[in-house]
Motif scaffolding. Structure first.
Motif, mmCIF file in Angstrom:
data_model
loop_
_atom_site.group_PDB
_atom_site.id
_atom_site.type_symbol
_atom_site.label_atom_id
_atom_site.label_comp_id
_atom_site.label_asym_id
_atom_site.label_seq_id
_atom_site.Cartn_x
_atom_site.Cartn_y
_atom_site.Cartn_z
ATOM 1 N N SER A 86 -32.995 58.845 -39.866
ATOM 2 C CA SER A 86 -34.251 59.424 -40.704
ATOM 3 C C SER A 86 -35.304 58.402 -40.194
ATOM 4 O O SER A 86 -36.506 59.020 -40.480
ATOM 5 C CB SER A 86 -33.879 59.353 -42.128
ATOM 6 N N ASP A 189 -36.854 59.081 -49.897
ATOM 7 C CA ASP A 189 -35.825 58.675 -48.984
ATOM 8 C C ASP A 189 -34.454 58.186 -49.446
ATOM 9 O O ASP A 189 -34.613 57.276 -50.329
ATOM 10 C CB ASP A 189 -36.506 57.456 -48.192
ATOM 11 N N TYR A 192 -29.191 55.965 -49.277
ATOM 12 C CA TYR A 192 -28.225 55.406 -50.081
ATOM 13 C C TYR A 192 -27.534 56.331 -51.336
ATOM 14 O O TYR A 192 -26.877 55.845 -52.013
ATOM 15 C CB TYR A 192 -28.469 54.102 -50.415
ATOM 16 N N THR A 216 -29.212 60.619 -44.356
ATOM 17 C CA THR A 216 -28.996 60.164 -43.089
ATOM 18 C C THR A 216 -27.445 60.194 -43.095
ATOM 19 O O THR A 216 -26.594 60.321 -44.060
ATOM 20 C CB THR A 216 -29.393 58.659 -42.990
ATOM 21 N N SER A 218 -26.193 57.692 -41.281
ATOM 22 C CA SER A 218 -25.919 56.541 -40.847
ATOM 23 C C SER A 218 -25.242 55.397 -41.778
ATOM 24 O O SER A 218 -24.554 54.290 -41.460
ATOM 25 C CB SER A 218 -27.114 55.525 -40.523
ATOM 26 N N LYS A 219 -25.239 55.902 -43.173
ATOM 27 C CA LYS A 219 -24.776 55.084 -43.872
ATOM 28 C C LYS A 219 -23.230 55.404 -44.751
ATOM 29 O O LYS A 219 -22.366 55.081 -44.145
ATOM 30 C CB LYS A 219 -25.777 54.475 -45.246
ATOM 31 N N ARG A 227 -26.887 58.252 -34.536
ATOM 32 C CA ARG A 227 -28.248 58.598 -34.814
ATOM 33 C C ARG A 227 -28.347 59.842 -34.964
ATOM 34 O O ARG A 227 -28.684 60.848 -34.125
ATOM 35 C CB ARG A 227 -29.194 58.463 -33.684
#
Ligand code: PLP
Length: 357
Positions: A86, A189, A192, A216, A218-219, A227
């Motif tokens: 992101s 955003d 989380y 994302t 990623s978490k 990525r």
């Protein structure tokens, strides 16, 4: 998708020179045709375990990946833009909407530093409406409206917020969306949100074309190394930003890894891991709060805890001596003596508690 009225104002907010760019033409991309048009080498590497072959360019943008992500986030497929994390999406937004030396972004510190960083790189101004530290880092609606000058094209709201861990109430998000329609995009955003006791605001995208949601892998999906981040927005915004994203931005390895991890089995496993993490977060928060050197453990809706310590510098050094990195948050406005700790494995969490005991 259903537009609520005219969305011509989206083009009005965007940088005129970006509007004028023609989107990168999607070359005919049919894996059954022999590819003598792209100057690739015809041979696969012996160790190449991908389906498509790494000797080939991926699709300029992967429709399959974006369809799958649309299903995951429960939005129409033309509302999805996948990027390299992101962070990429934040950069695209600023480059697509802010003219250097003229336009501005609005942030609510203490918050994720990439919003201001991307703005500065683009030469856009950064305006700030700080969170109310004395009120649990609540959003200050009046301050946001006051700071939202005509130069502001993007309002970045992080929910759950990094590094404070709290959510922006949905009522605040929608209040600002109503107040700023036609003037600025509201970028929420939700890096989380899987760890929070709340559904994503993405379900309201079709009703609020001024809303942009960042997600994302990623978490909560444990794919930080691959990525892949996602921008969810009105199709007009997605089409505009696609002009800014370089073709082939997402590598074939990432595309195939993400598609595999979004199969039902791995998805169920990811959900189980989130539950495990929430249990660990609660236990870690309790144990940290009991330590004399810890003055406060802030409530968290994310996979980290913000702490206020008697002496943050000493705690940071002590953790380091025990081979543990925690994030120094003292540089954020209003967070003196604060550190941010990611909820780790059971072993890492115990080591941290032992180091600070
Ligand atoms: C970690 C994080 C991201 C995710 O960045 P990626 O580029 O997708 O890895 C986005 N926003 C916030 C607030 C974060 O903390």
């Amino acid at each position: 998708m259903n537009d609520r009225g005219d969305v011509g104002w989206i083009a009005g907010l965007a940088r005129p020179d970006i509007l004028a760019l023609a989107a990168c033409e999607q070359d005919e991309w049919d894996p059954t045709l022999a590819r003598l048009h792209a100057n690739e080498l015809p041979w696969r590497g012996a160790d190449d375990d991908t389906l498509a072959g790494l000797n080939r360019y991926p699709q300029p943008w992967s429709r399959e990946l974006e369809r799958r992500l649309a299903a995951l986030y429960q939005v129409p497929a033309d509302c999805v833009l996948a990027g390299r994390g992101s962070d990429d999406a934040i950069d695209l937004l600023v480059r697509g909407f802010c003219r250097a030396g003229q336009d501005a972004v609005l942030v609510c510190p203490p918050t994720f530093s990439m919003y201001a960083m991307a703005a500065r790189i683009q030469g856009a101004q950064v305006c700030a409406a700080p969170l109310r530290a004395q009120a649990g880092f609540a959003l200050d609606r009046a301050a946001v409206l006051h700071a939202c000058t005509p130069a502001v094209k993007l309002l970045f709201l992080c929910s759950p917020n990094n590094p404070t861990g709290n959510l922006v109430p949905e009522a605040d998000l929608l209040f600002l969306a109503e107040a700023l329609i036609g003037r600025a995009l509201i970028v929420v955003d939700e890096a989380y949100v899987e760890f929070a006791a709340r559904a994503s605001i993405a379900r309201l995208l079709t009703r609020y074309p001024q809303l942009v949601v960042l997600r994302t892998l990623s978490k909560a999906f444990g794919l930080a190394g691959t990525r892949c981040g996602v921008l969810l927005a009105h199709p007009r915004i997605v089409a505009l930003l696609r002009n800014v994203l370089p073709p082939y931005a997402i590598g074939q390895h990432t595309i195939e890894t993400v598609l595999r991890r979004l199969q039902p089995g791995p998805l169920a496993q990811a959900r189980t891991q989130v539950q495990r993490l929430l249990t660990a977060r609660a236990a870690l928060a309790r144990a940290l709060a009991a330590l004399p050197r810890v003055r406060a453990v802030y409530p968290s809706e994310a996979n980290f805890l913000l702490l206020r310590l008697a002496d943050a510098g000493a705690a940071l050094a002590l953790a380091r001596e025990h081979g543990l990195l925690v994030r120094d948050a003292r540089g954020f406005p209003g967070l003196s003596q604060c550190l941010r700790v990611t909820v780790g494995s059971a072993d890492d969490n115990s080591r941290l508690l032992a180091a600070w005991a």
